[in-house]
Enzyme design. Structure first.
Site, PDB file in Angstrom:
ATOM      1  N   GLN A   1      -7.907   4.031   4.317  1.00 19.05           N
ATOM      2  CA  GLN A   1      -7.174   5.114   3.928  1.00 19.05           C
ATOM      3  C   GLN A   1      -6.813   5.467   2.479  1.00 19.05           C
ATOM      4  OE1 GLN A   1      -4.226   1.185   4.331  1.00 19.05           O
ATOM      5  NE2 GLN A   1      -2.826   2.617   2.276  1.00 19.05           N
TER       6      GLN A   1
ATOM      7  N   ASN B   1      -7.931  -4.750   7.895  1.00 17.34           N
ATOM      8  CA  ASN B   1      -7.294  -4.145   6.897  1.00 17.34           C
ATOM      9  C   ASN B   1      -7.447  -2.737   6.747  1.00 17.34           C
ATOM     10  OD1 ASN B   1      -5.250  -3.040   5.112  1.00 17.34           O
ATOM     11  ND2 ASN B   1      -5.261  -5.310   3.190  1.00 17.34           N
TER      12      ASN B   1
ATOM     13  N   HIS C   1       3.484  -3.130   3.967  1.00 14.42           N
ATOM     14  CA  HIS C   1       2.195  -3.300   4.299  1.00 14.42           C
ATOM     15  C   HIS C   1       2.687  -3.145   5.363  1.00 14.42           C
ATOM     16  CE1 HIS C   1      -1.874  -1.660   3.568  1.00 14.42           C
ATOM     17  NE2 HIS C   1      -2.632  -3.492   4.328  1.00 14.42           N
TER      18      HIS C   1
ATOM     19  N   CYS D   1      -1.215   2.824   5.759  1.00 14.08           N
ATOM     20  CA  CYS D   1      -1.021   1.884   6.207  1.00 14.08           C
ATOM     21  C   CYS D   1      -1.059   1.799   7.572  1.00 14.08           C
ATOM     22  CB  CYS D   1      -1.161   0.970   5.501  1.00 14.08           C
ATOM     23  SG  CYS D   1       0.536   1.008   5.149  1.00 14.08           S
TER      24      CYS D   1
END
Length: 328
Positions: free
Chosen positions: A132, A295, A275, A138
């Site tokens: 990102q 992630n 997040h 996110c």
């Protein structure tokens, strides 16, 4: 690269006792800037280098305690090494008050027998790790990851979907400032789909909406919620459905500098959401149960972009608080 920085950390032990001049660290600093394409003004560089040195010290001290058996996870240098914790994540409050579309509650199959381990990356449900950048998007990556998995489950075709489409066009969210996967999926359903990544590539900053209906890669019909705070229900959802979108607290420095092992920082909040990520499986490592987290911070973070986060440890980092997946 990992071995290089492991060497740096070990040598820094001796540097702390005056065994080395600053020349060694100066060279490593230049290498850090080269690897991660860092550029600064002269004044800014002094501040960034000071943060980097502090992070090296923290990483080194933590890993010494790992070797002594006090921790189950290691830290390591990555692109966040010159940054403060509050520069990487922020509280997620991207709701704009739009009406939510179809929402239902997850009900596990009646005959479900939970596997000992699950990894959807090996079953074709998961696209490669994305990055990102320094856009707080996110929420978009978690939403596309969930939709990519459910689209594959339905069609057996893995399509990389466009996060930039969401950043630019999802007015339910706040682009690179904040957002939520629920709002992103709401946009996709109301919009009639989401473009493919190849047709609408990621640039990591806000732009004008360039959605094209002819380039839609997937659509969703609603959101399915997993009972809040219930890790057993979450395990059943992961085992029977596929990748699951989750919220969590990623604000701790230990999270930013995570390298490998089962992450279980007790200071990680169970209430604060900073997040969003994707659970793509679960298992057990060295007698510790974990969730396998994909992630959106690139492959230099963690285990090539993945984390093993402690499972069944009192909802570590609030991992089970807001688990959802799209219905397609």
């Amino acid at each position: 690269m990992a071995l290089k920085y492991l060497l740096v950390l070990e040598v820094c032990v001796f540097a702390a006792f005056g065994g080395l001049s600053d020349l060694f660290l100066d060279k490593e600093w230049e290498e850090f800037k080269r690897i991660y394409s860092k550029t600064y003004t002269k004044q800014e560089e002094n501040r960034r280098k000071s943060i980097w040195l502090k992070n090296i010290d923290i990483i080194n001290k933590h890993n010494i305690k790992v070797d002594m058996g006090y921790h189950s996870y290691r830290l390591g240098m990555n692109k966040f090494g010159d940054m403060m914790s509050n520069e990487v994540t922020s509280p997620m409050n991207g709701s704009r008050g739009f009406p939510m579309f179809n929402s239902s509650m997850f009900l596990p199959p009646g005959n479900l027998r939970l596997p000992y381990t699950v990894n959807w990356t090996k079953k074709g449900y998961v696209t490669p790790v994305k990055d990102q950048g320094f856009c707080l998007s996110c929420w978009a990556f978690a939403a596309t990851g969930g939709l990519e998995g459910q689209h594959f489950r339905k069609t057996k075709k893995l399509v990389r979907l466009s996060e930039q489409n969401l950043v630019d066009c999802s007015k339910e969210n706040l682009g690179c400032t904040a957002g939520t996967p629920e709002n992103a999926l709401n946009y996709i359903a109301r919009n009639g789909g989401l473009d493919t990544e190849v047709s609408y590539p990621y640039v990591g900053k806000n732009g004008r909406c360039r959605f094209r209906p002819t380039e839609v890669g997937a659509n969703c019909q609603g959101i399915v919620r997993v009972p809040a705070g219930d890790e057993l229900s979450l395990q059943k959802a992961v085992a029977s459905i596929g990748p699951i979108v989750v919220s969590l607290d990623a604000s701790k420095r230990s999270f930013k500098q995570y390298r490998n092992g089962v992450y279980d920082d007790k200071a990680c909040s169970k209430k604060l959401i900073t997040h969003y990520a994707l659970i793509v499986g679960y298992g057990e490592f060295q007698n510790k149960k974990y969730w396998l987290i994909k992630n959106s911070w690139g492959t230099s973070w963690g285990m090539d972009g993945y984390m093993m986060l402690a499972r069944n440890q009192d909802n570590m980092c609030g991992i089970a608080n807001q688990a959802i997946y799209p219905s397609v």
